[in-house]
Design a protein around this motif. Structure first.
Motif, PDB file in Angstrom:
ATOM      1  N   UNK A   1       0.834  -1.212   0.000  1.00  0.00           N
ATOM      2  CA  UNK A   1       0.000   0.000   0.000  1.00  0.00           C
ATOM      3  C   UNK A   1       0.869   1.262   0.000  1.00  0.00           C
ATOM      4  N   UNK A   2       1.859   1.260  -0.914  1.00  0.00           N
ATOM      5  CA  UNK A   2       2.755   2.397  -1.133  1.00  0.00           C
ATOM      6  C   UNK A   2       3.684   2.700   0.044  1.00  0.00           C
ATOM      7  N   UNK A   3       3.721   1.803   1.008  1.00  0.00           N
ATOM      8  CA  UNK A   3       4.641   1.985   2.133  1.00  0.00           C
ATOM      9  C   UNK A   3       5.701   0.886   2.069  1.00  0.00           C
ATOM     10  N   UNK A   4       6.983   1.287   2.116  1.00  0.00           N
ATOM     11  CA  UNK A   4       8.061   0.307   2.036  1.00  0.00           C
ATOM     12  C   UNK A   4       8.052  -0.597   3.262  1.00  0.00           C
ATOM     13  N   UNK A   5       7.873  -1.893   3.018  1.00  0.00           N
ATOM     14  CA  UNK A   5       7.862  -2.880   4.105  1.00  0.00           C
ATOM     15  C   UNK A   5       9.274  -3.375   4.413  1.00  0.00           C
ATOM     16  N   UNK A   6      10.078  -3.551   3.382  1.00  0.00           N
ATOM     17  CA  UNK A   6      11.467  -3.999   3.566  1.00  0.00           C
ATOM     18  C   UNK A   6      12.234  -3.760   2.268  1.00  0.00           C
TER      19      UNK A   6
END
Length: 612
Positions: free
Chosen positions: A92-97
């Motif tokens: 959702x457009x947020x960097x997870x890793x």
């Protein structure tokens, strides 16, 4: 408590410590001929994230399969210099890793690397049975089967260090290239020593050493002007392969559904009358239940195998491939695989195992075959193995008289079909290998018969291959199982009763075998007339076979007396080849022989004469 807090901080900060379990290829190189790079990322539910990459590198394709633990990301590396890239995976457009990925600098001249050819003699070893250079790695906690030298079919402890320590022996023997059966991890519960049931194709089996040890082996060979040949398996993996246990897609391996054994009828690959069901059973059937059959018609699989092969060439600075069970692969897929490698490395040699007993059928598989062209097929495979010559070696020296199709006539007839091959100098010749009967077992250790076979192997067209231990008279009964034809090399283990790696350690009988082998193949090294010269042979008389290798500069006369009687014969009928030559020097004994008068040849013997 501190450890729990540290892990929590890592999670909160978004640092990846477990999400990506594997990245393959683990790194790549800038400036490759094919700029398209497919990277496989593997981790729990990784497919739910959207990948992106740094430094303006373009992602050209993303493939997600029915297994959410995989994502295949293709990038375009054209004009991208060597550097470290960063892949970001967003939810959702947020960097997870994120994941670092290296594009390395290639070695100068890598694409134009030399490979083995007709000037080479290839020495084939089973690494587990050759020499134990590092007893500390005989067993390893990461793999199941532990060392047990008392078990003929078990792990015995031979390793890469043992090979490196004995390279001077190979050089003294006259070998210029080393083919080892597979060294990648094989985690089968038993019989894992042969290496053909691989469980990780990016990792050297820890019982052999490390990836770095393999690179060191290649470098040590290059110091001696020798080449390292990797035994590549495109047809199957082992059932313990980590990907088989969590298949990227149902179609990664051939399913019927599940297991169905190959019918082994390779003729169905080109037989115009073959049924589709029989052809499929050959091509898609599994070799054995413990070896899942890979589906080269699947683009993801084919790309994975192609890149893995290229990765090893580039990483370990390899000098060639031997490909196991070549003609059992999907024929369209394996041709694409082979072409991709030779497009990347134009001079790279690949010999395929095409275990058939008819020259036209074997020649079908060599690159630019006019036979295969009838069906609009080209395998792009530079070299095939001369199994019909091997077949002749298996019984001809017990045939004391020449018949219409027996005795030395059988060897003569093998060469009459050389016109079928597009490149006759680039086929692999051998008297035995790791899957066949042992020559010295078949002939009960008869030195004279061994010398005749080695004389032929060292002087006819093609690339000769010697199986380890032949040169010291090693035997082994295939009827007792494969382990008996893959015995430990004497002297490879501390405490062995004799050390055949040294002249002082060899028995008198072992030294006799070694000496003739070394003389023939050391002499062959510098003989372009053998590597690239033409051949003229004469119909055998009284089981005596005479042939000549010649070019514009020199001529070599070879005489094989396969009868059990001394033979004396005139040389007038060889005038077409003898021309103005008057004498010849035997390369083994150094004796001069007058070739203008009658020649006497002892029973079951061979002469190789450099004409003067």
């Amino acid at each position: 408590m501190k450890k729990l807090l540290s892990l929590l901080l890592l999670f909160v900060s978004g640092v990846n410590f477990a999400q990506i379990q594997k990245t393959e290829p683990p790194f790549w190189w800038a400036g490759m001929h094919n700029p398209e790079l497919q990277i496989m990322f593997y981790g729990k539910d990784i497919a739910k994230y959207a990948p992106s990459v740094s430094n303006n590198v373009v992602i050209t394709n993303v493939v997600k399969t029915e297994n959410p633990n995989y994502v295949f990301v293709t990038i375009d590396t054209k004009n991208i210099p060597a550097q470290e890239l960063t892949f970001s995976f967003k939810d959702k457009n947020k960097t997870a890793f994120t994941e670092k990925y290296s594009l390395k600098q290639r070695k100068a001249g890598s694409a134009e690397r030399e490979s083995y050819d007709s000037s080479d003699m290839i020495y084939l070893i089973m690494p587990d049975r050759f020499a134990n250079g590092n007893p500390n790695n005989d067993s390893d906690k990461s793999v199941t089967e532990k060392a047990d030298r008392n078990n003929p079919g078990g792990r015995h402890g031979g390793d890469i260090e043992g090979i490196i320590k004995n390279l001077d022996y190979l050089q003294e023997l006259g070998a210029t290239a080393l083919w080892s059966t597979p060294l990648c991890e094989d985690n089968d519960k038993q019989h894992s020593y042969h290496g053909y049931g691989q469980s990780d194709v990016y990792k050297i089996d820890p019982r052999y050493g490390t990836n770095e040890d393999y690179v060191r082996l290649s470098a040590e060979l290059k110091k001696r002007g020798m080449k390292l040949v990797l035994d590549y398996v495109t047809n199957h993996w082992g059932a313990e392969h980590w990907m088989y246990k969590d298949l990227p897609t149902y179609e990664w391996v051939h399913q019927f559904p599940g297991y169905s054994q190959s019918n082994y009828r390779m003729t169905t690959q080109f037989d115009p009358n073959a049924s589709k069901t029989d052809a499929r059973q050959c091509m898609d059937g599994w070799f054995v239940p413990s070896m899942p059959d890979l589906n080269q018609s699947n683009p993801l699989v084919l790309k994975y195998l192609t890149q893995n092969a290229i990765w090893w060439i580039e990483y370990a600075d390899l000098g060639g491939f031997r490909v196991d069970t070549y003609s059992y692969n999907d024929k369209a897929g394996i041709a694409k695989w082979t072409k991709a490698i030779t497009d990347e490395y134009p001079y790279f040699n690949i010999v395929g195992e095409v275990w058939m007993h008819d020259q036209a059928q074997m020649a079908y598989w060599q690159k630019d075959s006019k036979i295969a062209a009838i069906q609009s097929y080209n395998s792009y495979l530079p070299s095939v193995m001369d199994f019909t010559l091997h077949d002749a070696f298996g019984n001809v020296f017990n045939e004391d008289k020449s018949g219409w199709d027996s005795g030395m006539q059988k060897v003569y007839d093998n060469f009459t079909n050389d016109f079928l091959y597009p490149n006759i100098n680039n086929i692999l010749t051998f008297a035995e290998n790791h899957d066949t009967g042992r020559f010295n077992e078949i002939y009960k250790g008869d030195f004279n018969k061994y010398k005749m076979a080695m004389t032929i192997l060292a002087t006819v067209r093609g690339i000769p291959q010697l199986y380890y231990g032949s040169e010291i008279g090693m035997a082994g009964d295939k009827g007792k199982g494969d382990a008996d034809i893959r015995r430990d090399f004497p002297g490879g283990w501390a405490g062995d009763s004799n050390n055949a790696f040294t002249k002082a350690g060899r028995t008198a009988e072992q030294q006799k075998f070694f000496e003739v082998t070394s003389k023939l193949f050391t002499w062959r090294k510098g003989k372009d007339v053998i590597h690239n010269g033409k051949m003229m042979h004469y119909l055998p008389h009284d089981n005596v076979y005479v042939y000549f290798r010649y070019n514009d500069k020199e001529t070599v006369m070879v005489i094989i007396n396969n009868s059990n009687e001394s033979k004396t014969f005139g040389t007038a009928r060889f005038g077409e080849s003898l021309k103005n030559y008057t004498s010849g020097t035997d390369v083994v004994t150094g004796k001069d022989i007058n070739v203008k008068s009658d020649i006497t040849v002892e029973p079951k013997s061979a002469l190789v004469l450099e004409l003067k």
